[in-house]
Design an enzyme around this catalytic site. Structure first.
Site, PDB file in Angstrom:
ATOM      1  N   ALA A   1       0.875  -1.169   0.000  1.00 61.49           N
ATOM      2  CA  ALA A   1       0.000   0.000   0.000  1.00 61.49           C
ATOM      3  C   ALA A   1       0.911   1.218   0.000  1.00 61.49           C
ATOM      4  O   ALA A   1       2.054   1.144   0.462  1.00 61.49           O
ATOM      5  CB  ALA A   1      -0.865  -0.013   1.244  1.00 61.49           C
TER       6      ALA A   1
ATOM      7  N   GLY B   1       0.684  -4.931   0.707  1.00 63.98           N
ATOM      8  CA  GLY B   1      -0.435  -4.985  -0.239  1.00 63.98           C
ATOM      9  C   GLY B   1      -0.070  -5.654  -1.559  1.00 63.98           C
ATOM     10  O   GLY B   1      -0.936  -6.205  -2.243  1.00 63.98           O
TER      11      GLY B   1
ATOM     12  N   GLU C   1      -0.285  -9.227  -0.922  1.00 57.03           N
ATOM     13  CA  GLU C   1      -1.719  -9.521  -0.800  1.00 57.03           C
ATOM     14  C   GLU C   1      -2.393  -9.578  -2.171  1.00 57.03           C
ATOM     15  O   GLU C   1      -3.271 -10.419  -2.411  1.00 57.03           O
ATOM     16  CB  GLU C   1      -2.370  -8.472   0.113  1.00 57.03           C
ATOM     17  CG  GLU C   1      -1.882  -8.624   1.555  1.00 57.03           C
ATOM     18  CD  GLU C   1      -2.266  -7.453   2.457  1.00 57.03           C
ATOM     19  OE1 GLU C   1      -2.015  -6.294   2.079  1.00 57.03           O
ATOM     20  OE2 GLU C   1      -2.826  -7.705   3.536  1.00 57.03           O
TER      21      GLU C   1
ATOM     22  N   GLU D   1       4.384  -5.337   7.434  1.00 51.55           N
ATOM     23  CA  GLU D   1       3.603  -4.273   8.089  1.00 51.55           C
ATOM     24  C   GLU D   1       3.921  -4.075   9.566  1.00 51.55           C
ATOM     25  O   GLU D   1       3.892  -2.945  10.067  1.00 51.55           O
ATOM     26  CB  GLU D   1       2.095  -4.548   7.923  1.00 51.55           C
ATOM     27  CG  GLU D   1       1.556  -4.253   6.535  1.00 51.55           C
ATOM     28  CD  GLU D   1       1.625  -5.446   5.594  1.00 51.55           C
ATOM     29  OE1 GLU D   1       2.384  -6.392   5.894  1.00 51.55           O
ATOM     30  OE2 GLU D   1       0.930  -5.437   4.565  1.00 51.55           O
TER      31      GLU D   1
END
Ligand code: CAA
Length: 259
Positions: A66, A111, A114, A134
């Protein structure tokens, strides 16, 4: 919708989705997410191509996570909404009605890992690095990472990698079942296309049904066995099944129409 951060192209009849923010290692900001949402929500279901490959622009990264700079401007409810939105978008990738293969050409972190895990199959360049770093930022994976990592590599290893944030190299990812294949750097896109092409002469209704059945195994609100017999019954009534069985007896290649 015109995309700024996604480049959509086609190779050998396969759609290629390239996340393209190279200067930020293809990090997923809001606009990129909006575009992925649009592509997998509005465009992908109706595509006439044989399947989809997702990759990242440049030599270095698939997607480095992200967008941290954007993420940390958010607080409380906003962040919760962003996480839920990311999960919902990746469900669209996971539930796509045609094969989606990630060509992981470099860093697939947070992300990005993911996103790769939401794809049906992962091909890794030998330079690929997966991971959920993270906790090092003082937060947790928010786009399904804690759930899909367990599904792919099991609880013990998932705990270790998500708690340490340690990167997973391509060979280890292969050994763990996180990557389906490892290839020399630069060959991941072609290998991903090759996998999609192996599915291309199969019945499209059958491919979509297999994706649903397997995904339902991981959905606590669904019974995958029930999905299987229901879809088996539906597909047995399709023209494709008649064509597949007829082609077999006539010793010819089936010409499926997806009906
Ligand atoms: N968000 C925003 N920008 C990012 C980014 C990210 N996730 N990852 C890299 N970038 C930017 C860097 O800030 C840098 O930009 P500037 O040149 O403007 O400073 C540029 O991309 C190149 O990155 P580096 O200079 O850091 O490249 P490097 O080769 O030294 O390191 C890396 C590469 C190890 C991948 C390192 O960039 C890194 O650790 N990135 C962050 C990885 C990460 O923590 N991802 C998880 C994000 S949080 C998340 O995803 C939450 C969630 O699940 C919802």
């Amino acid at each position: 919708m015109e995309y700024q951060n996604l480049v959509i192209s086609e190779k050998q009849g396969v759609s290629i989705v390239t996340v393209s923010r190279e200067k930020a290692l293809n990090a997923l900001n809001t606009l990129t997410f909006t575009e992925i949402n649009h592509f997998f929500g509005e465009v992908a279901p109706g595509l006439k191509t044989k399947g989809i490959v997702v990759t990242g622009a440049g030599e270095k990264a698939f997607v480095a996570g992200a967008d941290i700079k954007e993420f940390f401007a958010l607080k409380g409810e906003d962040a919760k909404w962003l996480s839920k939105r990311g999960q919902d978008i990746f469900f669209k990738v996971e539930n796509c009605n045609k094969p989606v293969v990630a060509a992981v050409n470099g860093f697939a972190l947070g992300g990005g890992c993911e996103l790769a895990m939401a794809c049906h199959i992962r091909v890794a360049s030998e330079k690929a690095r997966f991971g959920l770093p993270e906790v090092g930022l003082g937060i947790i994976p928010g786009y399904g990472g804690t759930q899909r990592l367990v599904q792919l590599i099991g609880k013990g290893k998932a705990m270790e990698y998500a708690l340490t944030g340690e990167m997973i190299n391509a060979q280890t990812a292969l050994d763990l079942g996180l990557a389906n294949h490892v290839v020399p750097h630069g060959e991941e896109l072609n290998k991903a296309i090759e996998i999609v092409l192996k599915t291309a002469d199969k019945g499209p209704l059958a491919l979509a049904a297999v994706i649903r059945c397997i995904n339902d195994n991981f959905d606590e609100n669904k019974n995958g066995f029930e999905t299987e017999y229901t879809l088996f019954g539906d597909i047995a009534l399709s023209e494709d099944f008649i064509e597949g069985a007829t082609a077999f007896t006539e010793k010819r290649k089936a010409a499926f129409k997806g009906v």
